[in-house]
Design a protein around this motif. Sequence first.
Motif, PDB file in Angstrom:
ATOM      1  N   PRO A 363       0.621  -1.209   0.257  1.00 32.12           N
ATOM      2  CA  PRO A 363       0.025  -0.078   0.133  1.00 32.12           C
ATOM      3  C   PRO A 363       0.721   1.341  -0.243  1.00 32.12           C
ATOM      4  CG  PRO A 363       0.016  -0.929   2.055  1.00 32.12           C
ATOM      5  CD  PRO A 363       0.742  -1.836   1.341  1.00 32.12           C
ATOM      6  N   ASN A 364       0.337   2.289  -0.669  1.00 26.88           N
ATOM      7  CA  ASN A 364       0.912   3.522  -0.698  1.00 26.88           C
ATOM      8  C   ASN A 364       2.431   3.338  -1.645  1.00 26.88           C
ATOM      9  OD1 ASN A 364      -0.916   4.988   0.627  1.00 26.88           O
ATOM     10  ND2 ASN A 364      -0.212   4.642   2.518  1.00 26.88           N
ATOM     11  N   ILE A 365       2.694   2.641  -2.154  1.00 27.81           N
ATOM     12  CA  ILE A 365       3.821   2.775  -3.299  1.00 27.81           C
ATOM     13  C   ILE A 365       3.453   2.994  -4.711  1.00 27.81           C
ATOM     14  CG2 ILE A 365       5.647   1.400  -4.296  1.00 27.81           C
ATOM     15  CD1 ILE A 365       6.225   1.612  -1.493  1.00 27.81           C
ATOM     16  N   ASP A 366       3.648   4.200  -4.922  1.00 32.62           N
ATOM     17  CA  ASP A 366       2.933   4.761  -5.895  1.00 32.62           C
ATOM     18  C   ASP A 366       3.547   4.350  -7.244  1.00 32.62           C
ATOM     19  OD1 ASP A 366       1.401   6.829  -4.302  1.00 32.62           O
ATOM     20  OD2 ASP A 366       3.413   7.563  -3.830  1.00 32.62           O
ATOM     21  N   TYR A 367       4.979   4.358  -7.463  1.00 27.37           N
ATOM     22  CA  TYR A 367       5.556   4.198  -8.895  1.00 27.37           C
ATOM     23  C   TYR A 367       6.896   3.097  -8.724  1.00 27.37           C
ATOM     24  CZ  TYR A 367       3.416   8.549 -10.033  1.00 27.37           C
ATOM     25  OH  TYR A 367       2.492   9.756 -10.055  1.00 27.37           O
ATOM     26  N   ALA A 368       7.039   2.726  -9.781  1.00 24.41           N
ATOM     27  CA  ALA A 368       8.443   1.611  -9.956  1.00 24.41           C
ATOM     28  C   ALA A 368       9.153   2.222 -10.949  1.00 24.41           C
ATOM     29  CB  ALA A 368       7.946   0.448 -10.369  1.00 24.41           C
ATOM     30  N   ILE A 369      10.626   2.323 -10.882  1.00 23.26           N
ATOM     31  CA  ILE A 369      11.323   2.635 -11.837  1.00 23.26           C
ATOM     32  C   ILE A 369      11.524   1.582 -12.830  1.00 23.26           C
ATOM     33  CG2 ILE A 369      13.655   3.617 -12.496  1.00 23.26           C
ATOM     34  CD1 ILE A 369      13.659   5.264  -9.619  1.00 23.26           C
ATOM     35  N   ALA A 370      11.286   1.775 -14.276  1.00 25.00           N
ATOM     36  CA  ALA A 370      11.515   0.467 -15.058  1.00 25.00           C
ATOM     37  C   ALA A 370      11.902   1.144 -16.361  1.00 25.00           C
ATOM     38  CB  ALA A 370      10.190   0.049 -15.338  1.00 25.00           C
ATOM     39  N   ASP A 371      11.919   0.346 -17.484  1.00 22.73           N
ATOM     40  CA  ASP A 371      12.003   0.648 -18.700  1.00 22.73           C
ATOM     41  C   ASP A 371      10.978  -0.209 -19.609  1.00 22.73           C
ATOM     42  OD1 ASP A 371      13.255  -1.897 -20.039  1.00 22.73           O
ATOM     43  OD2 ASP A 371      15.004  -1.250 -18.596  1.00 22.73           O
ATOM     44  N   ARG A 372      10.897   0.197 -20.796  1.00 22.86           N
ATOM     45  CA  ARG A 372       9.619  -0.326 -21.636  1.00 22.86           C
ATOM     46  C   ARG A 372      10.128  -1.970 -21.984  1.00 22.86           C
ATOM     47  NH1 ARG A 372       5.814   3.259 -22.783  1.00 22.86           N
ATOM     48  NH2 ARG A 372       6.371   5.248 -22.387  1.00 22.86           N
ATOM     49  N   TYR A 373      11.427  -2.361 -21.799  1.00 18.54           N
ATOM     50  CA  TYR A 373      11.533  -3.698 -22.250  1.00 18.54           C
ATOM     51  C   TYR A 373      11.341  -4.461 -20.957  1.00 18.54           C
ATOM     52  CZ  TYR A 373      14.180  -8.030 -23.408  1.00 18.54           C
ATOM     53  OH  TYR A 373      14.492  -9.392 -23.649  1.00 18.54           O
ATOM     54  N   PRO A 387       4.333   2.724 -13.729  1.00 20.82           N
ATOM     55  CA  PRO A 387       5.848   2.881 -14.258  1.00 20.82           C
ATOM     56  C   PRO A 387       6.477   4.263 -14.463  1.00 20.82           C
ATOM     57  CG  PRO A 387       4.354   2.252 -16.180  1.00 20.82           C
ATOM     58  CD  PRO A 387       3.679   2.316 -14.821  1.00 20.82           C
ATOM     59  N   ILE A 388       7.646   4.556 -14.167  1.00 22.86           N
ATOM     60  CA  ILE A 388       8.584   5.385 -14.402  1.00 22.86           C
ATOM     61  C   ILE A 388       9.554   5.084 -15.643  1.00 22.86           C
ATOM     62  CG2 ILE A 388      10.142   7.204 -13.591  1.00 22.86           C
ATOM     63  CD1 ILE A 388       8.789   7.348 -10.769  1.00 22.86           C
ATOM     64  N   TYR A 389       9.340   5.321 -16.521  1.00 25.05           N
ATOM     65  CA  TYR A 389       9.929   4.726 -17.715  1.00 25.05           C
ATOM     66  C   TYR A 389      11.162   5.459 -18.069  1.00 25.05           C
ATOM     67  CZ  TYR A 389       6.445   1.126 -19.241  1.00 25.05           C
ATOM     68  OH  TYR A 389       5.520   0.007 -19.046  1.00 25.05           O
ATOM     69  N   MET A 390      12.373   4.955 -17.796  1.00 27.45           N
ATOM     70  CA  MET A 390      13.857   5.428 -18.230  1.00 27.45           C
ATOM     71  C   MET A 390      13.977   5.053 -19.572  1.00 27.45           C
ATOM     72  SD  MET A 390      14.560   6.741 -15.337  1.00 27.45           S
ATOM     73  CE  MET A 390      16.420   7.181 -15.827  1.00 27.45           C
ATOM     74  N   GLU A 391      14.674   5.865 -20.298  1.00 23.84           N
ATOM     75  CA  GLU A 391      14.681   5.845 -22.073  1.00 23.84           C
ATOM     76  C   GLU A 391      15.211   4.572 -22.172  1.00 23.84           C
ATOM     77  OE1 GLU A 391      16.566   8.417 -25.887  1.00 23.84           O
ATOM     78  OE2 GLU A 391      16.650   9.174 -23.750  1.00 23.84           O
ATOM     79  N   HIS A 392      16.414   4.164 -21.635  1.00 27.17           N
ATOM     80  CA  HIS A 392      17.189   3.154 -22.237  1.00 27.17           C
ATOM     81  C   HIS A 392      17.220   2.009 -21.136  1.00 27.17           C
ATOM     82  CE1 HIS A 392      19.408   5.790 -25.017  1.00 27.17           C
ATOM     83  NE2 HIS A 392      19.653   6.461 -23.889  1.00 27.17           N
ATOM     84  N   CYS A 393      17.652   2.046 -19.979  1.00 30.87           N
ATOM     85  CA  CYS A 393      17.640   0.823 -19.082  1.00 30.87           C
ATOM     86  C   CYS A 393      17.257   1.493 -17.582  1.00 30.87           C
ATOM     87  CB  CYS A 393      18.940   0.305 -19.208  1.00 30.87           C
ATOM     88  SG  CYS A 393      19.284  -1.263 -17.859  1.00 30.87           S
ATOM     89  N   PHE A 394      16.450   0.412 -17.021  1.00 31.23           N
ATOM     90  CA  PHE A 394      16.141   0.727 -15.730  1.00 31.23           C
ATOM     91  C   PHE A 394      17.382   0.933 -14.590  1.00 31.23           C
ATOM     92  CE2 PHE A 394      16.789  -3.627 -15.286  1.00 31.23           C
ATOM     93  CZ  PHE A 394      16.881  -3.918 -13.896  1.00 31.23           C
ATOM     94  N   ALA A 529      11.534  -9.594 -13.422  1.00 33.43           N
ATOM     95  CA  ALA A 529      12.708 -10.426 -13.085  1.00 33.43           C
ATOM     96  C   ALA A 529      13.467 -11.013 -14.062  1.00 33.43           C
ATOM     97  CB  ALA A 529      12.556 -10.961 -11.914  1.00 33.43           C
ATOM     98  N   SER A 530      12.579 -11.455 -15.103  1.00 39.11           N
ATOM     99  CA  SER A 530      13.168 -12.408 -16.110  1.00 39.11           C
ATOM    100  C   SER A 530      13.395 -11.779 -17.305  1.00 39.11           C
ATOM    101  CB  SER A 530      11.967 -13.366 -16.538  1.00 39.11           C
ATOM    102  OG  SER A 530      10.985 -12.910 -17.502  1.00 39.11           O
ATOM    103  N   ARG A 531      13.584 -10.236 -17.235  1.00 37.12           N
ATOM    104  CA  ARG A 531      13.879  -9.498 -18.435  1.00 37.12           C
ATOM    105  C   ARG A 531      14.974  -8.509 -18.176  1.00 37.12           C
ATOM    106  NH1 ARG A 531      10.197  -9.824 -22.474  1.00 37.12           N
ATOM    107  NH2 ARG A 531      10.540  -7.935 -23.402  1.00 37.12           N
ATOM    108  N   MET A 532      15.571  -8.561 -16.851  1.00 38.18           N
ATOM    109  CA  MET A 532      16.548  -7.646 -16.310  1.00 38.18           C
ATOM    110  C   MET A 532      17.715  -7.898 -17.146  1.00 38.18           C
ATOM    111  SD  MET A 532      16.492  -7.402 -12.203  1.00 38.18           S
ATOM    112  CE  MET A 532      16.949  -9.304 -11.981  1.00 38.18           C
TER     113      MET A 532
END
Length: 607
Positions: A363-373, A387-394, A529-532
Amino acid sequence: MKKGTRSFIGTSKATVPMKSQEQILREFDELLARVAQYVQEGNREAAIGVYKDWLNHNKNSPYTFGVNLNLGSLLMESGYYEEARRCFDISMKVPAFKDLSLHNQALVMERSAPVYKAIEFYRKAESQIQDLGYKIAVINNLALVFERNLRFSEAIACYEKSLSLNPNQPKLIGHLVTDRQKLCKWPIYRELPNVPVEVLKENTAALVTLGITDDPEEQLRSARRSAGDITKLVRDQIDVSQYKHGKIRIGYLSSNFSFHAVSILTAELFECHNKEEFEVYAFSWSPNPECPMLQRIQRAVDVFVPIHELNDAQASELIRNTQIDVLVDLQGLSRGCRPQIFADRVAPIQITYLGFPGSTALPNIDYAIADRYVLPESELAFFQEKPIYMEHCFQVNDRKRLPASEKGRGEFGLPEEKFVFGVFNNPLKFRSDVFDVWMRILNRVSDSVLCLLTYEKETQESLLRYAAERGIGADRIVFTGLVPPDDNFARYRSTDLVLDTYPFNGGTSTSDALWMGVPVLTCSGRSFASRMSGSLLRTAGAPELISNSLAEYEELAVRYATESGTLAAIRERLTQTRDATPLFNTPAFTCELEVKLRDLVQQQRSQ
């Protein structure tokens, strides 16, 4: 399976021998009330003093044994172990207090005696205790002693015994499954009497689930079970109208500001933050204050706040009063997490990052830093955070890694002339079908060995047994343990091809290999986890090292091991382009993250 002392305060007076003198009884009631008040106020020393004073003036009272039991509990919690032991010796003389006294004596031994003596006493206490509840508590605490000392088989035996006495212990089941996985005791879902396989699955820790299934929906269900068990929603809004500071305040929360994978990645991030615009806080309950990595982080942030001595409510109040704009949790559902701090909303924007590569469902975790892959939009339905999408890599990285030592293959037990495959992820990430693939690869590449990062003898024995069943002798597997950072990089350099784990990929381990120019072969699935590793490889300019099935993974491993020119070209490219790729451009990553956080803060303030 909560471990702690117990006392008889608050129990019915009918369980305490009583004299008829009204004055003695009234004075005893007053004693309990005074002690209870001091304990509630957190003044344990005053409570101890009151008990000692009463004992000095009431040596022949029938309440002496119960007072010694309570006093022993307070003394133990205060670290006065020898005095506590003497108190429990006295209280044990009353049959009604014997089991509880033995239980508490065992805790004293665990905290103050050598491990072997604590284990001996736990076994003695178990054999003497009659009450089922205290017997189970002693067995469970003994299991934790074994766990902390990496004696997982003995811990498993304790858990199985405890569950035979009471199968309704969800947390205990989680420990059992985790320890089975640490030892690679496959299949880990082997039912016990009164504990069917489905119950084992339902109580598997969220972190372990990441390495068992690639189904993001099942991972989310597991996270929700874990989150529901350890948090309660306290508040979901925070009043920012009183915020008066100018700079944007970013807080990072972790128990891993030490030589840990998370800090190895984030140390330079803290150093690169724009301190003209951002004020960086670190809220820490990390061990080992002498650790160089922790000291580096202390220098990098503006304010370093230890919270290891604060409970969750106190930590929440402190952080809320600090007026943090963005709080980043580097823990998630990993070991040592303190999710109640986030449930008790302490910052207007709360983000999860790195510590748990999946949805936390907290509860109350609003965002996760990620990328689109690593987090495709097609899978967002199974991710609670936005998601907070980074351009290249999370994943952020540290360019200030130590250089590799000069050690060569021989010093790591690796043969000079053979092809070396390496797996440098925790055995908690090993899965039996992937291990089968590794064994088939070794069978197909006859002049090769597999280097495995496993430092537990029991785990090694399990893996060697599975290998032998698949036609691979012990001479084809080299076990390696934890080494200093510079030796770790030299070990990567001595490896021809790193084989990634699936469905829980490497994060820091993949980054370390690529930093040394060593190819990493991965398999990407559906889950975060399988796409890191796939995300890291794409950003490093080596997408040809990404497979999309275990069959393709096997074929690529054999191809790269037998086509030396192809692999050498990839290795040369990784080495030559390393500093030019976005993967290791920490200042650019930090700048991009700051832009996104600034936008979130501005949006929040304008509401």
